[in-house]
Motif scaffolding. Structure first.
Motif, PDB file in Angstrom:
ATOM      1  N   SER A  24       0.950  -1.206  -0.415  1.00 18.64           N
ATOM      2  CA  SER A  24      -0.456   0.531   0.200  1.00 18.64           C
ATOM      3  C   SER A  24       0.479   1.075  -0.039  1.00 18.64           C
ATOM      4  CB  SER A  24      -0.423  -0.338   1.479  1.00 18.64           C
ATOM      5  OG  SER A  24      -1.463   0.819   1.485  1.00 18.64           O
ATOM      6  N   PRO A  25       0.483   2.285   0.259  1.00 15.95           N
ATOM      7  CA  PRO A  25       0.832   3.584  -0.184  1.00 15.95           C
ATOM      8  C   PRO A  25       0.946   4.222   1.469  1.00 15.95           C
ATOM      9  CG  PRO A  25      -0.818   4.181  -1.466  1.00 15.95           C
ATOM     10  CD  PRO A  25      -1.039   2.492  -1.034  1.00 15.95           C
ATOM     11  N   TYR A  26       0.384   3.531   2.020  1.00 16.58           N
ATOM     12  CA  TYR A  26       0.863   3.296   3.911  1.00 16.58           C
ATOM     13  C   TYR A  26       1.265   2.403   4.200  1.00 16.58           C
ATOM     14  CZ  TYR A  26      -3.071   6.874   2.308  1.00 16.58           C
ATOM     15  OH  TYR A  26      -3.509   8.352   1.719  1.00 16.58           O
ATOM     16  N   ARG A  27       2.416   2.855   4.527  1.00 13.64           N
ATOM     17  CA  ARG A  27       3.547   1.391   5.059  1.00 13.64           C
ATOM     18  C   ARG A  27       3.853   2.288   6.819  1.00 13.64           C
ATOM     19  NH1 ARG A  27       7.033  -0.963   0.722  1.00 13.64           N
ATOM     20  NH2 ARG A  27       7.570  -1.966   2.529  1.00 13.64           N
ATOM     21  N   LEU A  28       3.464   0.589   7.611  1.00 16.17           N
ATOM     22  CA  LEU A  28       3.698   0.818   8.640  1.00 16.17           C
ATOM     23  C   LEU A  28       4.955   1.391   9.384  1.00 16.17           C
ATOM     24  CD1 LEU A  28       2.421   0.644  10.645  1.00 16.17           C
ATOM     25  CD2 LEU A  28       2.462  -1.914  11.377  1.00 16.17           C
ATOM     26  N   ALA A  29       5.773   2.058  10.180  1.00 15.50           N
ATOM     27  CA  ALA A  29       6.073   2.694  10.239  1.00 15.50           C
ATOM     28  C   ALA A  29       7.188   1.822  11.700  1.00 15.50           C
ATOM     29  CB  ALA A  29       6.617   3.371  11.057  1.00 15.50           C
ATOM     30  N   GLN A  30       8.890   1.963  11.072  1.00 18.71           N
ATOM     31  CA  GLN A  30       9.594   0.772  12.458  1.00 18.71           C
ATOM     32  C   GLN A  30       8.827   0.982  13.951  1.00 18.71           C
ATOM     33  OE1 GLN A  30      12.889  -0.872  11.918  1.00 18.71           O
ATOM     34  NE2 GLN A  30      13.011  -1.405  13.749  1.00 18.71           N
ATOM     35  N   ASN A  65      -5.554   2.462  24.542  1.00 14.27           N
ATOM     36  CA  ASN A  65      -5.003   3.468  23.102  1.00 14.27           C
ATOM     37  C   ASN A  65      -3.658   2.426  22.062  1.00 14.27           C
ATOM     38  OD1 ASN A  65      -6.360   5.669  24.575  1.00 14.27           O
ATOM     39  ND2 ASN A  65      -4.889   6.111  25.935  1.00 14.27           N
ATOM     40  N   ILE A  66      -4.366   2.714  21.112  1.00 16.90           N
ATOM     41  CA  ILE A  66      -3.758   2.330  20.002  1.00 16.90           C
ATOM     42  C   ILE A  66      -3.092   3.133  18.770  1.00 16.90           C
ATOM     43  CG2 ILE A  66      -3.923   1.385  18.614  1.00 16.90           C
ATOM     44  CD1 ILE A  66      -6.635  -0.655  19.916  1.00 16.90           C
ATOM     45  N   THR A  67      -2.108   3.290  19.016  1.00 20.01           N
ATOM     46  CA  THR A  67      -1.459   4.146  18.215  1.00 20.01           C
ATOM     47  C   THR A  67      -0.539   3.638  17.073  1.00 20.01           C
ATOM     48  OG1 THR A  67      -0.743   5.711  20.484  1.00 20.01           O
ATOM     49  CG2 THR A  67       0.913   5.861  18.932  1.00 20.01           C
ATOM     50  N   ILE A  68      -0.862   4.493  16.187  1.00 19.87           N
ATOM     51  CA  ILE A  68      -0.241   3.286  14.817  1.00 19.87           C
ATOM     52  C   ILE A  68       0.447   4.851  13.892  1.00 19.87           C
ATOM     53  CG2 ILE A  68      -0.494   2.924  12.568  1.00 19.87           C
ATOM     54  CD1 ILE A  68      -3.822   1.778  13.399  1.00 19.87           C
ATOM     55  N   THR A  69       1.881   4.314  13.520  1.00 18.04           N
ATOM     56  CA  THR A  69       2.496   5.880  12.843  1.00 18.04           C
ATOM     57  C   THR A  69       3.262   5.496  11.652  1.00 18.04           C
ATOM     58  OG1 THR A  69       3.373   6.363  14.989  1.00 18.04           O
ATOM     59  CG2 THR A  69       4.948   6.862  13.468  1.00 18.04           C
ATOM     60  N   PHE A  70       3.009   5.682  10.718  1.00 18.48           N
ATOM     61  CA  PHE A  70       2.838   4.827   9.075  1.00 18.48           C
ATOM     62  C   PHE A  70       3.422   6.002   8.444  1.00 18.48           C
ATOM     63  CE2 PHE A  70      -1.503   6.797   9.506  1.00 18.48           C
ATOM     64  CZ  PHE A  70      -1.817   6.758   8.531  1.00 18.48           C
ATOM     65  N   VAL A  71       4.001   5.582   7.318  1.00 19.41           N
ATOM     66  CA  VAL A  71       4.858   6.396   5.806  1.00 19.41           C
ATOM     67  C   VAL A  71       3.899   6.278   4.810  1.00 19.41           C
ATOM     68  CG1 VAL A  71       6.631   6.415   6.927  1.00 19.41           C
ATOM     69  CG2 VAL A  71       6.235   4.796   5.738  1.00 19.41           C
ATOM     70  N   VAL A  72       3.591   7.398   3.852  1.00 20.29           N
ATOM     71  CA  VAL A  72       3.493   7.768   2.758  1.00 20.29           C
ATOM     72  C   VAL A  72       4.320   7.400   2.388  1.00 20.29           C
ATOM     73  CG1 VAL A  72       2.141   8.826   0.951  1.00 20.29           C
ATOM     74  CG2 VAL A  72       1.540   9.558   3.265  1.00 20.29           C
ATOM     75  N   ASP A  73       4.350   6.228   0.694  1.00 19.67           N
ATOM     76  CA  ASP A  73       5.535   5.463   0.232  1.00 19.67           C
ATOM     77  C   ASP A  73       5.178   5.968  -1.151  1.00 19.67           C
ATOM     78  OD1 ASP A  73       7.937   4.305  -0.664  1.00 19.67           O
ATOM     79  OD2 ASP A  73       7.225   2.637  -0.575  1.00 19.67           O
ATOM     80  N   ASP A  74       4.661   7.018  -1.126  1.00 17.80           N
ATOM     81  CA  ASP A  74       4.595   7.420  -2.875  1.00 17.80           C
ATOM     82  C   ASP A  74       4.889   8.995  -2.944  1.00 17.80           C
ATOM     83  OD1 ASP A  74       3.075   8.548  -5.360  1.00 17.80           O
ATOM     84  OD2 ASP A  74       1.371   7.440  -4.313  1.00 17.80           O
ATOM     85  N   ARG A  75       6.240   9.015  -3.147  1.00 19.20           N
ATOM     86  CA  ARG A  75       6.521  10.597  -3.190  1.00 19.20           C
ATOM     87  C   ARG A  75       5.598  11.773  -3.797  1.00 19.20           C
ATOM     88  NH1 ARG A  75      10.430  10.915   0.119  1.00 19.20           N
ATOM     89  NH2 ARG A  75      11.986  12.874  -0.406  1.00 19.20           N
ATOM     90  N   ALA A  76       5.530  11.085  -5.417  1.00 21.28           N
ATOM     91  CA  ALA A  76       4.671  12.097  -6.549  1.00 21.28           C
ATOM     92  C   ALA A  76       3.333  12.642  -6.337  1.00 21.28           C
ATOM     93  CB  ALA A  76       5.395  11.251  -7.790  1.00 21.28           C
ATOM     94  N   ASN A  77       3.334  11.502  -5.284  1.00 18.02           N
ATOM     95  CA  ASN A  77       1.208  12.216  -4.630  1.00 18.02           C
ATOM     96  C   ASN A  77       1.339  12.847  -2.985  1.00 18.02           C
ATOM     97  OD1 ASN A  77       0.386  11.557  -7.277  1.00 18.02           O
ATOM     98  ND2 ASN A  77       0.639   9.876  -7.439  1.00 18.02           N
ATOM     99  N   THR A  78       3.038  12.622  -2.905  1.00 17.42           N
ATOM    100  CA  THR A  78       2.310  12.866  -1.100  1.00 17.42           C
ATOM    101  C   THR A  78       1.358  14.149  -0.537  1.00 17.42           C
ATOM    102  OG1 THR A  78       4.134  12.585  -1.101  1.00 17.42           O
ATOM    103  CG2 THR A  78       4.028  13.306   1.027  1.00 17.42           C
TER     104      THR A  78
END
Length: 126
Positions: A24-30, A65-78
């Motif tokens: 997915s363009p949304y990837r879970l961070a470390q 509490n559930i905390t989710i940290t993720f990154v957008v892995d689609d630099r062209a469409n950030t």
């Protein structure tokens, strides 16, 4: 038998879905997810003076509490992804978090608690 150790999160907020996974363009961070473990369980017992022991007055799972940290892995469409996230992740709506880990899927009722935080304040600057 090999165990699939991957994790996929799907956050459904009023019909708008954000899928966080390897493909997915949304990837879970470390270390990007915290609080998925079992919730605390509360059991209240009441004593009765006329009989031995007691009885269960109340039992419930505590909120967690559930905390989710993720990154957008689609630099062209950030920027487009940022706008979608701000629109979809509305704190006023109830949601469902579907977690699939190691082939086991479970659904958790959820609500956004607070503001969406972008670690990079100006997404156009790298």
């Amino acid at each position: 038998m090999a165990i699939d150790a991957s994790i996929t999160l799907v956050l459904d907020m009023g019909g708008h879905m954000v899928r966080i996974a390897k493909d997915s363009p949304y990837r879970l961070a470390q270390d990007g997810v915290k609080g998925l473990e079992a919730a605390e369980y509360m059991l209240t017992l009441k004593q009765n003076a006329q009989v031995d022991g007691g009885y269960i007055e109340k039992e419930a799972f505590q909120a967690r509490n559930i905390t989710i940290t993720f990154v957008v892995d689609d630099r062209a469409n950030t920027e487009a992804h940022r706008r979608l996230l701000l629109r979809y992740l509305n704190p006023k709506q109830q949601g469902t978090l579907t977690v699939t880990r190691s082939g086991v899927t479970r659904k958790i009722g959820c609500k956004i608690d607070g503001a969406i935080e972008f670690l990079q304040p100006n997404i156009r600057e790298d």
